[in-house]
Design an enzyme around this catalytic site. Structure first.
Site: not given
Ligand code: ADP
Length: 312
Positions: A16-19, A21, A134
Site C-alpha cells: 500500500g501507500t505506507y505499508a 502487508v 479515508d
Molecule cells: P491499500 O489500501 O493501498 O491497498 P494496504 O496497505 O491497506 O494498502 O493493503 C495492501 C494490500 O494488502 C491490499 O490491497 C490487500 O491485498 C492486502 N491486505 C491488506 N490488509 C489485509 C488484511 N487484513 N487481510 C488480507 N489482506 C490484506
C-alpha cells in the site's frame, strides 16, 4: 516485547501507500491466519514511531466493533518498523465487487446490507470521537461470513478537540468533501459522511460518481453533480481559504435528478443519499441520523450477510 514471537511472517500479500502487508500465522496455532502490516516509517521520525502509525494503532485498539477491522497486536521489528497484526480478510474489498460488473451481480437489498454495515462502522467511530478520513470502497474489506469491515485507519484521528487545526489534505480526492477541497481547517464527522454517500452512489451506478483528475476538477464535478456552493446554500463558504467555483453557477439538483440516476435504490434510498451529499457540512446528515432513516426498514430488507455476493 514478546508479541512478535507469537507470529510467523509469511509471503507478501500486497503493498500500500505506507505499508507492506504480509500473510502470517500464530506460532502456536498455524491454522490461525493473520495479516501483518509493516508500516514504512518515514526518515523524519527516526527517534520514534511515525505519527500516522501511532494514530492507526490507538484508534484501532480502542475500536472494537463487528464492522471495524480488529487489531490483534502491535510490535516493532529490529529495523524500527512498526508491525500491526490484523484480522486476515482474504476475500477482497468492495471496490473489487463494484468493478467486476460481468462476474458479480448484486441488487438493492445487497447494497442496503453493505451500507448498513458501513453506516454502523462510521457511527461507532464518531460515537468514539474518531474520524476515519479515508472511506472508500477499497478500504471496505470483506470477511468470510460476508461482514464488511472498515480498514486502513492510517489517517484516522480523534476529533475530541474541535479547535485543533487539522490538515485538509486528507481523503482520497474522489471521496473528498467540498469543505476539505476549499481548505477548511476545522471539520467534523461530516467529512466521513460525504465519503459514505459517494460509496453509496458508486455501489448503485458501479462506477465512481465524481472521479476528478485534480482538486479543481473535483470541485467542478461537485458543482455539476450536486450544485454550486454559495452563501445562500452554505453560509460562510466564500470565506474558506481556497473557495473558488466555476462560472456560471449551477442550481442545487432536485430530487428528480437523483431519482433519474439512482432510482434503483428506491425513493427512500435516494432520500438518504441526497442527505449525505448536502454541500454545507452543518446540514449534512449525521451517522446517528442515518441509522434512524426509514430506508433501512422499507422494502427490500437488507440481505443477510451470509447470502451477500462474493468475488467469483
Ligand atoms: P491499500 O489500501 O493501498 O491497498 P494496504 O496497505 O491497506 O494498502 O493493503 C495492501 C494490500 O494488502 C491490499 O490491497 C490487500 O491485498 C492486502 N491486505 C491488506 N490488509 C489485509 C488484511 N487484513 N487481510 C488480507 N489482506 C490484506
Amino acid at each position: 516485547e514478546d508479541e512478535k514471537q507469537k507470529y510467523i511472517k509469511g509471503k507478501k500479500l500486497g503493498e500500500g501507500t505506507y505499508a507492506n502487508v504480509y500473510l502470517g500465522h500464530l506460532r502456536d496455532s498455524p491454522s490461525t491466519l493473520v495479516a501483518i502490516k509493516k508500516i514504512k516509517v518515514q526518515k523524519e521520525y527516526t527517534e520514534g514511531m511515525a505519527p500516522d502509525a501511532i494514530r492507526e494503532l490507538k484508534h484501532l485498539q480502542e475500536l472494537s466493533h463487528p464492522n471495524i477491522i480488529s487489531l490483534l497486536s502491535v510490535f516493532s521489528s529490529k529495523d524500527q518498523n512498526l508491525n500491526l497484526v490484523l484480522e486476515f480478510l482474504p476475500l477482497g474489498d468492495l471496490e473489487m465487487l463494484i468493478k467486476d460488473v460481468d462476474g458479480v451481480r448484486y441488487g438493492a437489498a445487497d447494497i442496503k446490507a453493505w451500507m448498513g454495515m458501513l453506516t454502523r462502522a462510521i457511527w461507532f467511530c464518531h460515537e468514539n470521537f474518531v474520524l476515519h478520513r479515508d472511506i472508500k470502497p477499497n478500504n471496505l474489506l470483506i470477511a468470510a461470513d460476508g461482514e464488511v469491515k472498515l480498514a486502513d485507519f492510517g489517517l484516522a484521528r480523534s476529533f475530541s478537540d474541535p479547535y485543533r487545526v487539522m490538515t485538509s489534505n486528507v481523503i482520497t480526492r474522489w471521496y473528498r468533501p467540498p469543505e476539505l477541497l476549499f481548505g477548511a481547517k476545522h471539520y467534523s464527522g461530516a467529512v466521513d459522511i460525504w465519503s459514505v454517500g459517494l460509496v453509496f452512489a458508486e455501489l448503485v451506478i458501479r462506477t465512481p460518481y465524481m472521479a476528478g483528475d485534480t482538486e479543481v476538477h473535483q470541485v467542478n464535478l461537485i458543482c455539476q453533480a450536486i450544485g454550486t456552493p454559495n452563501e445562500d446554500n452554505w453560509p460562510g463558504v466564500s470565506k474558506l481559504p481556497e473557495y473558488t467555483v466555476p462560472e456560471p453557477p449551477n442550481p442545487i439538483r432536485g430530487r428528480d435528478h437523483y431519482l433519474g440516476t439512482f432510482g434503483t435504490a428506491g425513493p427512500e434510498g435516494v432520500d438518504l443519499l441526497m442527505k449525505t451529499l448536502i454541500l454545507d457540512p452543518r446540514k449534512r446528515i449525521t451517522a446517528r441520523e442515518m441509522l434512524e432513516h426509514k430506508w433501512w426498514s422499507s422494502d427490500p430488507k437488507p440481505t443477510r450477510k451470509e447470502e451477500l455476493p462474493k468475488k467469483s
